[in-house]
Design an enzyme around this catalytic site. Sequence first.
Site, short mmCIF file in Angstrom:
data_model
loop_
_atom_site.label_atom_id
_atom_site.label_comp_id
_atom_site.label_asym_id
_atom_site.label_seq_id
_atom_site.Cartn_x
_atom_site.Cartn_y
_atom_site.Cartn_z
N CYS A 56 -2.93 0.82 -3.97
CA CYS A 56 -4.09 0.53 -4.01
C CYS A 56 -4.96 -0.47 -3.15
O CYS A 56 -5.90 -0.30 -2.37
CB CYS A 56 -5.36 1.10 -5.30
SG CYS A 56 -5.36 1.82 -6.40
N HIS A 57 -3.85 -1.23 -3.18
CA HIS A 57 -4.03 -2.78 -2.18
C HIS A 57 -3.27 -2.54 -0.93
O HIS A 57 -3.36 -3.32 -0.45
CB HIS A 57 -2.93 -4.09 -2.80
CG HIS A 57 -1.44 -3.68 -3.45
ND1 HIS A 57 -1.06 -2.72 -3.51
CD2 HIS A 57 -0.29 -4.42 -2.05
CE1 HIS A 57 -0.11 -2.56 -3.58
NE2 HIS A 57 0.52 -2.86 -2.60
#
Length: 71
Positions: A56-57
């Site tokens: 998700c980063h």
Amino acid sequence: MDRERFYREIYDIVRAIPPGRVATYGQIASLAGRPLCSRMVGQALHRAPASSRLPCHRVVNLSLIHISEPT
């Protein structure tokens, strides 16, 4: 729209982002065939199970991308 199917599509797209690269919520929504659903992309990532180990980063807000010109 089937929410679970949409979430699975989002998760598959996010898993395909290579290391060292980023994509915006809007880009991911477009790739999923729903260009107006960028907020739902964020919702899908927020609700992703911790065990999914999604990168998700690598998903960012468009305003966070800075384009620099070569010198």
